[in-house]
Design an enzyme around this catalytic site. Structure first.
Site, mmCIF file in Angstrom:
data_model
loop_
_atom_site.group_PDB
_atom_site.id
_atom_site.type_symbol
_atom_site.label_atom_id
_atom_site.label_comp_id
_atom_site.label_asym_id
_atom_site.label_seq_id
_atom_site.Cartn_x
_atom_site.Cartn_y
_atom_site.Cartn_z
ATOM 1 N N GLU A 86 0.811 -1.219 0.000
ATOM 2 C CA GLU A 86 0.000 0.000 0.000
ATOM 3 C C GLU A 86 0.842 1.267 0.000
ATOM 4 O OE1 GLU A 86 -2.584 -3.193 1.922
ATOM 5 O OE2 GLU A 86 -0.495 -2.524 2.130
ATOM 6 N N PHE A 148 -12.018 -6.762 13.927
ATOM 7 C CA PHE A 148 -10.880 -7.227 13.138
ATOM 8 C C PHE A 148 -10.526 -6.199 12.062
ATOM 9 C CE2 PHE A 148 -9.357 -9.673 9.371
ATOM 10 C CZ PHE A 148 -8.134 -10.063 9.903
ATOM 11 N N GLN A 149 -9.275 -5.819 12.030
ATOM 12 C CA GLN A 149 -8.728 -4.837 11.088
ATOM 13 C C GLN A 149 -9.432 -3.483 11.169
ATOM 14 O OE1 GLN A 149 -8.430 -6.646 7.143
ATOM 15 N NE2 GLN A 149 -6.398 -7.412 7.667
ATOM 16 N N LYS A 198 -17.914 -0.799 5.226
ATOM 17 C CA LYS A 198 -18.337 -1.835 4.294
ATOM 18 C C LYS A 198 -19.848 -1.907 4.150
ATOM 19 C CE LYS A 198 -17.161 -6.591 3.038
ATOM 20 N NZ LYS A 198 -16.390 -7.801 3.436
ATOM 21 N N MET A 509 23.913 9.201 2.826
ATOM 22 C CA MET A 509 23.847 10.519 3.443
ATOM 23 C C MET A 509 24.115 10.420 4.946
ATOM 24 S SD MET A 509 23.598 13.651 2.577
ATOM 25 C CE MET A 509 22.658 13.894 1.080
#
Length: 599
Positions: A86, A148-149, A198, A509
């Protein structure tokens, strides 16, 4: 651009069925100009909003809570690009927005999917890049129950988005997306997010989304105060040591052309910020190129000694200014910006000109009657160019200098090639040693400085760029390692991109700063365990190349660019090469170091 993969819309067999149906409908004249299929669910309304906005591509990763939206995408002409992570989706969408000028779209599911977008959203927020993120969310009845999630996505992303919305009504959800799209690009661009429970996207609705437009309460000032414009014009006319400082807002506001014309008409030397790269052609005699911590010596000298600065679309961040008290100490500042919050935030504006960059510079163009008398000043700027040139040595008994590789890549590509980078030394060399002449050809992470940005940005760029524009990612070994799973996307989509990994087996760097400020104690910066990136590229199905000697550079670059698909060049550079000039953090731009001994 190379051949694109088939959209997620349908299988080949279903496409055949659709074409047959379309032909039959055309024969009886019933459907060729028919209205779109009516919306029946919240998810379909979300996708319809994207279609109404003219969206052609979206980048994301499928998951449980966002699944209804993906199901609606199945029947859409929008091409969805499944990314390998993602974070890559948000960076690809960010780069797509930079190059196209239209908001890039990224999608993710709830919980970890949404939180994985945060780095990309924070990057887009700091660099004012137009992005729309659509995230799935658990059903509204489970919100707050540690389902969940479940994650408080709007809460997590509020600090790093221009606006975000928890969409709770199926009749409203499509309009929420339309509004987010409009807000992402209107005024000062930035990322927006719509969180999609959802049950809302699964719910029935026949509500067509509104066309993209900002809320009535959203008001952006286009034109600056005429009295301040007149006063600024008088200051420009009387200046003896003027410069223009062009920032990222010049490119975001499509104001490069009017700014170029103003500078050329009045023969004013031009300095750019790193986000403003490409706003003014670097091969023009008035160009002093980039300023700041690793800017050119001549740009920093011009800033330090100017008496009038016309700064357009810049936030005056610390990497540009160094110490505030020593930044342009003798100058009166004319600051043009569309965001009032940026005026006098870091550097006091003597002439605050709030408005659209192009519109305000046009106002100045009309108001300035006489060019400043600055012949001696221009000669001085040219002398600084000679005194502090960006030349470098290439001893044959030492490893390849990275600057040489960047210049070779530039020489082998067209002026319209687009460069993406990760973050680190390689980013600075790509900025310093490539000659940029057009806007939207430099794509990098500036304010956030997100390592791993380069490859997913190249993927997003490839979909946004014209077919005849080369896309070159100049990356570092440490930065490339963070998101190299994106090679699977580039191979699957057969994207014609060339990645040059400047491999010094360090977080370069950090190593440079450790040598300069921490007595050479290389704590966690030595990456001697790096893989063979050319071999790894071939494992993914890309074409791999390796460069160890100067005499291999030109032919290998030509071969990599000629390959019709993703290629990776593992370039083994001098591990001790450093980035100069350098202004120490918080230092005086006019006291830049050209060697470590001067720090």
């Amino acid at each position: 651009m190379s051949e694109r993969a088939a959209p997620v819309t349908a299988t080949e067999e279903q496409h055949d069925d659709q074409e047959t149906t379309a032909a039959e409908d055309a024969a009886d004249g019933s459907a060729t100009d028919a209205e779109p299929t009516p919306v029946t669910t919240g998810a379909e309304s979300v996708v319809r909003a994207l279609e109404n906005a003219g969206v052609e591509h979206a980048f994301g990763v499928q998951g449980g809570a966002i699944m209804p939206v993906y199901d609606a995408l199945y029947d859409s002409e929008i091409q969805h690009v499944t990314m390998a992570h993602e974070q890559g989706a948000s960076h690809a969408a960010d780069a797509y927005g930079i190059v196209s000028g239209e908001p890039g779209i990224c999608l993710a599911t709830s919980g970890p999917g949404a939180t994985n977008l945060v780095t990309g959203l924070a990057d887009a927020d700091m660099d004012s890049d137009p992005v729309v993120a659509l995230t799935g969310q658990v059903p509204t009845e489970f919100v707050g129950n540690d389902a969940f999630q479940e994650t408080d996505t709007t809460g997590v992303t509020m600090p790093v988005t221009k606006t975000n919305t928890f969409s709770s009504e199926p009749d409203r959800v499509g309009t929420d997306v339309s509004e987010a799209f409009a807000l992402a690009s209107e005024g000062r661009p930035g990322p927006t997010l719509v969180d999609l429970p959802k049950d809302v996207t699964n719910a029935e609705t026949d509500r067509e989304p509104d066309e993209p437009r900002t809320p009535d309460t959203y008001d952006v000032q286009e034109r600056a105060d005429p009295e301040i414009v007149a006063a600024a014009a008088e200051r420009i006319e009387s200046a003896s040591r003027p410069i223009m400082l062009l920032g990222g807002g010049v490119i975001k506001g499509d104001a490069a052309e009017v700014c170029r014309a103003f500078a050329i008409e009045h023969e004013i030397p031009v300095v750019t910020t790193m986000p403003g790269t490409g706003a003014f052609p670097e091969d023009h005699e008035l160009a002093l190129e980039g300023a700041g911590m690793h800017g050119t010596g001549y740009a920093n000298m011009a800033i330090t000694h100017c008496d009038t600065m016309v700064a357009v679309g810049t936030r005056f961040d610390d990497r540009l200014t160094g110490g505030i008290e020593t930044f342009a100490p003798d100058a009166e500042i004319i600051h043009v910006d569309i965001d009032p919050a940026e005026i006098s935030k870091n550097i006091h504006a003597d002439y605050p000109l709030i408005g659209d960059a192009g519109t305000v510079v046009e106002q100045l163009t009309e108001a300035v009657d006489e060019s400043p008398q600055a012949t001696k000043w221009r000669a001085q700027c040219q002398q600084w160019k000679s005194d502090y040139s960006m030349a470098y040595d290439t001893p044959e008994d030492e490893p390849i200098k990275p600057q040489f590789v960047v210049e070779a890549l530039d020489e082998a590509t067209s002026d319209r090639a687009v460069v993406t980078t990760g973050v680190g030394q390689h980013q600075m060399w790509a900025w310093q040693y490539w000659t940029y002449t057009e806007p939207r050809t430099w794509v990098s992470s500036h304010g956030l400085g997100a390592m791993g940005y380069g490859l997913p940005a190249a993927i997003g760029t490839r979909f946004a760029a014209d077919d005849d524009q080369e896309v070159v990612c100049i990356d570092g070994d440490g930065s490339f390692l963070m998101t190299l799973q994106g090679l699977s996307v580039a191979v699957r989509e057969n994207l014609d991109i060339t990645v040059a990994v400047l491999n010094n087996e360090y977080i370069g760097m950090v190593r440079q700063w450790q040598d300069a400020f921490f007595d050479g104690r290389h704590s966690a910066s030595d990456y001697g365990w790096m893989p063979e990136f050319d071999t790894l590229a071939e494992a993914f199905g890309a074409e791999g190349f390796r460069i160890d000697d100067y005499d291999e550079v030109a032919d290998t670059i030509d071969a990599a660019l000629a390959y019709d698909g993703p290629s990776v060049i593992d370039v083994h550079i001098d591990p001790q090469a450093n980035v100069y000039p350098m202004v120490p953090s918080g230092g005086d731009n006019g006291q830049f170091a050209l060697t470590e001994d001067q720090l």
